[in-house]
Every structure is written in C-alpha cells, then in structure tokens.
Design a protein around this motif. Structure first.
Motif, mmCIF file in Angstrom:
data_model
loop_
_atom_site.group_PDB
_atom_site.id
_atom_site.type_symbol
_atom_site.label_atom_id
_atom_site.label_comp_id
_atom_site.label_asym_id
_atom_site.label_seq_id
_atom_site.Cartn_x
_atom_site.Cartn_y
_atom_site.Cartn_z
ATOM 1 N N VAL A 191 -8.771 4.784 -1.292
ATOM 2 C CA VAL A 191 -7.817 4.630 -0.182
ATOM 3 C C VAL A 191 -8.562 4.630 1.158
ATOM 4 O O VAL A 191 -8.176 3.914 2.083
ATOM 5 C CB VAL A 191 -6.718 5.713 -0.242
ATOM 6 C CG1 VAL A 191 -5.919 5.779 1.049
ATOM 7 C CG2 VAL A 191 -5.773 5.417 -1.402
ATOM 8 N N THR A 245 2.413 6.870 1.752
ATOM 9 C CA THR A 245 3.171 7.875 2.515
ATOM 10 C C THR A 245 4.346 8.452 1.735
ATOM 11 O O THR A 245 5.038 7.736 1.013
ATOM 12 C CB THR A 245 3.669 7.246 3.829
ATOM 13 O OG1 THR A 245 2.546 6.743 4.544
ATOM 14 C CG2 THR A 245 4.401 8.250 4.696
ATOM 15 N N ALA A 284 -7.866 -2.096 6.455
ATOM 16 C CA ALA A 284 -6.545 -2.325 7.046
ATOM 17 C C ALA A 284 -6.542 -1.975 8.535
ATOM 18 O O ALA A 284 -5.814 -2.580 9.320
ATOM 19 C CB ALA A 284 -5.504 -1.503 6.299
ATOM 20 N N ARG A 285 -7.373 -1.028 8.917
ATOM 21 C CA ARG A 285 -7.408 -0.645 10.340
ATOM 22 C C ARG A 285 -7.970 -1.773 11.194
ATOM 23 O O ARG A 285 -7.477 -2.019 12.300
ATOM 24 C CB ARG A 285 -8.226 0.642 10.515
ATOM 25 C CG ARG A 285 -7.434 1.831 10.068
ATOM 26 C CD ARG A 285 -8.179 3.122 9.998
ATOM 27 N NE ARG A 285 -7.241 4.158 9.559
ATOM 28 C CZ ARG A 285 -7.564 5.384 9.231
ATOM 29 N NH1 ARG A 285 -8.816 5.767 9.275
ATOM 30 N NH2 ARG A 285 -6.643 6.245 8.849
ATOM 31 N N MET A 290 0.875 -1.162 0.000
ATOM 32 C CA MET A 290 0.000 0.000 0.000
ATOM 33 C C MET A 290 0.916 1.217 0.000
ATOM 34 O O MET A 290 1.585 1.508 0.996
ATOM 35 C CB MET A 290 -0.818 -0.047 1.294
ATOM 36 C CG MET A 290 -1.881 0.973 1.424
ATOM 37 S SD MET A 290 -2.509 1.021 3.107
ATOM 38 C CE MET A 290 -3.163 -0.589 3.308
ATOM 39 N N TYR A 350 1.099 3.055 12.412
ATOM 40 C CA TYR A 350 0.743 2.911 10.988
ATOM 41 C C TYR A 350 -0.759 2.690 10.784
ATOM 42 O O TYR A 350 -1.472 2.420 11.728
ATOM 43 C CB TYR A 350 1.627 1.906 10.246
ATOM 44 C CG TYR A 350 1.736 0.464 10.669
ATOM 45 C CD1 TYR A 350 0.884 -0.136 11.562
ATOM 46 C CD2 TYR A 350 2.739 -0.320 10.105
ATOM 47 C CE1 TYR A 350 1.018 -1.478 11.893
ATOM 48 C CE2 TYR A 350 2.896 -1.666 10.429
ATOM 49 C CZ TYR A 350 2.029 -2.232 11.319
ATOM 50 O OH TYR A 350 2.154 -3.539 11.648
ATOM 51 N N GLU A 351 -1.166 2.865 9.538
ATOM 52 C CA GLU A 351 -2.612 2.927 9.194
ATOM 53 C C GLU A 351 -3.311 4.055 9.950
ATOM 54 O O GLU A 351 -4.496 3.943 10.296
ATOM 55 C CB GLU A 351 -3.323 1.596 9.478
ATOM 56 C CG GLU A 351 -2.931 0.448 8.605
ATOM 57 C CD GLU A 351 -2.938 0.784 7.131
ATOM 58 O OE1 GLU A 351 -3.658 1.724 6.741
ATOM 59 O OE2 GLU A 351 -2.213 0.116 6.395
ATOM 60 N N GLY A 352 -2.589 5.118 10.204
ATOM 61 C CA GLY A 352 -3.163 6.259 10.922
ATOM 62 C C GLY A 352 -2.868 6.154 12.402
ATOM 63 O O GLY A 352 -3.190 5.142 13.037
ATOM 64 N N LYS A 378 -9.239 0.240 16.114
ATOM 65 C CA LYS A 378 -7.810 0.388 15.826
ATOM 66 C C LYS A 378 -7.125 1.085 17.007
ATOM 67 O O LYS A 378 -6.076 0.671 17.490
ATOM 68 C CB LYS A 378 -7.666 1.154 14.510
ATOM 69 C CG LYS A 378 -6.364 1.874 14.199
ATOM 70 C CD LYS A 378 -5.151 1.020 14.026
ATOM 71 C CE LYS A 378 -3.963 1.659 13.344
ATOM 72 N NZ LYS A 378 -3.076 2.492 14.130
ATOM 73 N N MET A 435 -8.000 1.697 3.683
ATOM 74 C CA MET A 435 -7.488 1.936 5.036
ATOM 75 C C MET A 435 -8.473 1.468 6.097
ATOM 76 O O MET A 435 -8.060 0.983 7.147
ATOM 77 C CB MET A 435 -7.154 3.412 5.228
ATOM 78 C CG MET A 435 -6.013 3.818 4.343
ATOM 79 S SD MET A 435 -4.773 4.907 5.015
ATOM 80 C CE MET A 435 -5.599 6.105 5.881
ATOM 81 N N ASN A 436 -9.763 1.591 5.847
ATOM 82 C CA ASN A 436 -10.719 1.125 6.853
ATOM 83 C C ASN A 436 -10.574 -0.369 7.082
ATOM 84 O O ASN A 436 -10.575 -0.839 8.221
ATOM 85 C CB ASN A 436 -12.154 1.463 6.440
ATOM 86 C CG ASN A 436 -12.481 2.901 6.801
ATOM 87 O OD1 ASN A 436 -11.861 3.475 7.687
ATOM 88 N ND2 ASN A 436 -13.437 3.479 6.101
#
Ligand code: FAD
Length: 477
Positions: free
Chosen positions: A181, A74, A188-189, A71, A337-339, A295, A185-186
C-alpha cells in the motif's frame, strides 16, 4: 489505459513522467474522470507485487480498459491511521481467503477489481497484521451507500460491505500496508499532484481570458495592478508546482528503471552493481521527500488558484455560469485524499531533516549560470538553503512534537529553495522563464525568512495554551 504497464500485457510501457503529463491533461478536462484514469495504479500494484497467475488474468483486462479498479483502504475508524484497519481476512475450510467488514469513502468502489487492505493476523494489532487482497465485484460486495459530496460529482464515492467475499492474496501476508500500500499510495500521490495541476490550469485559463476581455473603468481588468498581480501569481504558482511534480515523476522513473535493470539485467561488473545499489538508496530517499512535497504543494496550490480564479471573475465567478466555482469544489478534495496535507508534511519533514534536502539542493547548486541575473538569483537561493539548514538544526534539538508543530513552515521554506533551483534551470533554457524564476524567488524569500523566524522562535503556544485559545467544544445550535 495501461499507460505504464509492460507491453506483454498490452500496456504502453510509458515512463511515469509521460503518464503524469497525461494525468494533468485528463484532469484539466475533467477532475472526476481523472480518478478512473489514475486508478491505473491498481494495475501497477498488481504488476509489481502479485504472482504471474494474477497478473496474466487481470493486467490485459486493465490495458484493454475492460476493467477499472478501486483502492479499498479507508474504514470508519481507520482514515489517516491505516494501521487501525479492522476488515477481517480469513481462510475458509478449503483454505480460500474471504473478506468480511466495511470500507468507506472508496472512489470507484463499484469498479470490477478491488484491492483491499485487510487484517489477516488478528493477534497483531498494528500495520504488520495487514495483508493486501484482490476481490472482484460480485454479489458478496454491496455498495451500501453513495456519498453526497462537495465536488468531483462525476466520481462515485462508495461505502462497501464485504460479506465473506472471496479474495486472492497479493504477494506475501503481512506486507499489505508496509510494502504494497505504501508503494501504491506513493504512485497515487504523484497522480493527485498531477490532478491538482490540471484543475488549476483549467481555472487559470478561464481567469486569464476573462481578465483580458472584461472591461471596467474603461480598461481590460488585466491592466488593473491588483488583477494583474492575481493573474501573474496564479501562473507562477502553477509553473512552480509543475516544475516540482515533473521533477518528482522523473526521479520515480530513475528509481524504477534502476530497480528493473538490477532485477532483469543485473550487471556482471560488481562495481556497477555497487553503484546501482547506491543509486537505488539515493533515489528512494529523494522520492521519500519529493513525493509528499509534490502532493502537498500542488494540491494546496490548486485550491488557491481556483479560489483566485473566482476572485478574478468577481460575481460571475460565484455563479454557475462559469466553471470556476466547480473547479474550486473539485480542487478541494486534493488536499484530503491519498493522505491529507498534514500527513504529507509529516512525511516530507522527515526527508527535509534527514539530509535528502541538503544533498538535493547541493546538487542543484552545482549548476553554473552564464547569465548574470540568474547567477545572482542562484546565490540568493544558496543563502536561503543555509538558513533552512540552520532552522533544521534548531528544530531537531526540540524533538518530534516541535517538528510536527512547525513542520509546515520548514517544508514551505525548503520548497522555496528546491523550486527556486528548478525554475532557474528552466530559465537558463527559456527567456520567459527568467521572469517566472525571478518573481518566484524574489517573492518567496521574504516568506521563507518569516517562516524560519517563527520556526526558530521556540513558540509552542498552539499546543501549550490550546485549551485557553480554542476554548471548550460547543455545539452551534
Ligand atoms: C471524495 C473522497 C474519495 C476518497 N477515495 C478513497 C479511496 O478511493 N480509497 C480509500 O481507501 N480512501 C479514500 N478516501 C479516504 C481518504 O483517503 C481519507 O478521508 C483521508 O485519508 C483522511 O482520513 P479521514 O477522513 O478519516 O480523516 P482523519 O484521519 O480523521 O483526519 C482528520 C484531520 O486530522 C488530521 N490528522 C490526522 N492524523 C494526523 C497526524 N498524524 N498528524 C497531523 N494531522 C493529522 C488530518 O490531516 C485531518 O485534518 C476518500 C475520501 C474522500 C473524501
């Protein structure tokens, strides 16, 4: 691999909940390995948004385990703020897309299939100027540098240079960040939340066994009250986070399933279609709150539990003779990571304040408990929700900056209510869980009251008196 992909591509078509459980198990074995396993999300994004040609070409390879993904979001100047992404996407004279620029901190950036967020509309400076591309590993993408990091040493983190690299557009231009994205990301979180559960569980198992076998002052240290409390609270923290993460994965499944029915088997009855559309909005709103909450809560929990595991082992925990020091180093990434946790709170607090919390908690309150202890605990949680709603009203009147300042405390308080209900539900079906629910609620409520008191205090000193408190920036030398 291919856990959640459709069968026609060689996938298992498993619900997200089962995939989440599998992710936890893989992470318990090895936190780094989970990153490769979790990057199946790349295939899910291709499945959700790419055209059939791209799907047919890549998805069977993912399901076979022939390729892995990365992914690629960044950049040096675009971390939490992905709207600032600058890597350039442009079309050559034949109309083919090319990518030019640098990305950093990319997990498995040396993988075969890269999903790259890039600026396709140079004149639009925000997220609406970004599109999503698929680039294959080739001589026009160089791994310029591998990061040296605190933990997850089995997971390569790469700096990538794209030198006019050929790429394929995923879906439509300009929807890269806002639609694709965000969806990636949701998912992945929830994956990182499951990863956090796995590391915490691994750390707990070592600590639990050690507390049982290690003797000091003539007894197993698990019989010493301070150690017993540490171990018991580690276990409760894991089970609380697990209840939340699995509930979130379940709601994701409801949302996805409902969308699939509407797309592939739309009901002919207009009333049912109307109901499904309404359900869709409800699930989306609920997930918008539960995903960042999961998360945030699970990742913070895993660091705490891994840290406490070291404490249970004493000096041995600090040494490399046991794996717990590695678990702490591995767990440390999960809040970044992932926010970061701060970004999860920004997202979660909007959900808490916009009615999703109130309606979810109210729905949970409909549960009737025949067991008198559970019924009494439920009443305490109902009263706690009322206090959270009061604090929400207060925070809303003070504006966004105040909300950002006190967001963590408000989200923590809302989490006591939500997880309290989830554990009560489990306790109704399992005797042991009664003790878990009781301790979670009885120890959580005083913390909730303290947090809400600060929220309602109107205090803004961390911002107003920042320069006075923090002092000038100095170099330590
Ligand atoms: C090991 C590792 C693997 C990674 N893997 C990938 C990957 O595979 N793909 C990828 O694209 N990226 C990846 N990343 C990057 C990761 O997602 C970013 O590091 C993360 O999003 C934070 O961005 P940043 O490092 O630029 O920090 P910054 O955005 O500079 O944040 C610094 C601090 O400011 C806070 N902050 C920033 N904005 C706000 C805000 N609005 N409100 C409150 N606080 C705020 C943050 O919480 C943080 O505490 C990886 C990073 C690491 C360390």
């Amino acid at each position: 691999m291919g856990f959640t992909l459709p069968r026609k591509y060689g996938g298992l078509n498993c619900p997200n909940l089962v995939y989440t459980m599998a992710t936890e198990i893989v992470s318990r074995a090895d936190c780094s390995l989970m990153n490769i396993f979790g990057l199946q999300g790349i295939a899910e994004t291709i499945n959700a948004f790419a055209n059939d040609e791209i799907k047919n070409e890549y998805l069977p390879k993912f399901a076979e385990g022939e390729v892995t993904g990365a992914m690629v979001l960044t950049e040096p100047d675009a971390g939490s703020d992905l709207q600032a992404v600058a890597l350039r996407a442009w079309q050559d004279t034949d109309g083919h897309w090319r990518l030019t620029g640098v990305k950093r901190f990319i997990t498995n950036g040396c993988g075969e299939v890269l999903l790259v967020l890039a600026r396709s509309e140079p004149e639009i400076k925000d997220g609406r100027g970004l599109s999503l591309y698929l680039a294959e590993r080739c001589e026009r993408v160089k791994v310029r540098h591998l990061e040296h990091k605190l933990g997850i040493h089995g997971s390569p983190t790469c700096e990538l240079v794209f030198d006019d690299c050929p790429a394929k557009l995923i879906g439509e231009r300009q929807r890269g960040l806002i639609t694709y994205v965000m969806a990636l990301m949701n998912g992945a979180r929830v994956g990182i939340a499951a990863q956090s559960l796995g590391v915490a569980e691994a750390a707990y198992r070592v600590a639990r066994l050690y507390a049982h076998t290690r003797k000091q002052f003539g007894v197993s240290i698990e019989r010493l009250p301070a150690v017993a409390e540490l171990v018991a609270d580690m276990k409760i923290a894991i089970e609380a986070a697990r209840a939340l993460v699995y509930e979130t994965a379940k709601v994701c499944d409801f949302e996805n399933n409902n969308l699939r029915v509407m797309e592939f088997k739309p009901p002919t009855d207009p009333d049912e279609m109307k109901r499904r559309r309404a359900d869709s909005r409800t699930y989306k709103r609920l997930n918008g709150m539960l995903t960042p909450m999961s998360k945030y809560y699970a990742s913070e929990m895993s660091i705490r539990v891994a840290n406490d595991a070291i404490q249970v082992l004493g000096g041995s925990g600090y040494m490399q003779d046991y794996p717990v020091e590695r678990y702490l180093r591995d767990a440390r990434i999960t809040t970044i990571y992932e926010g970061t946790s701060q970004l999860q709170i920004v997202a979660a607090v909007r959900g808490v304040c916009s009615g999703a919390f109130d309606s979810f908690a109210s729905e949970c309150e409909a549960a009737e408990y025949s067991d008198a202890d559970l019924a009494a605990l439920k009443q305490k949680v109902v009263e706690a929700k009322r206090q959270v709603l009061d604090a929400i009203q207060f925070i809303k009147q003070r504006g966004n900056e105040y909300m950002d300042l006190h967001g963590r405390k408000l989200v923590d308080a809302a989490l006591v209510v939500i997880i309290g209900h989830l554990l009560l539900r489990q306790a109704a079906a399992c005797e042991r869980k009664k003790a878990v629910a009781r301790r979670f609620i009885e120890t959580g409520l005083p913390t909730l009251r303290r947090d809400l008191e600060v929220v309602r205090s109107g205090d803004t000193s961390a911002i107003q008196e920042f320069d006075l408190i923090a002092g000038p920036p100095t170099v330590n030398g």
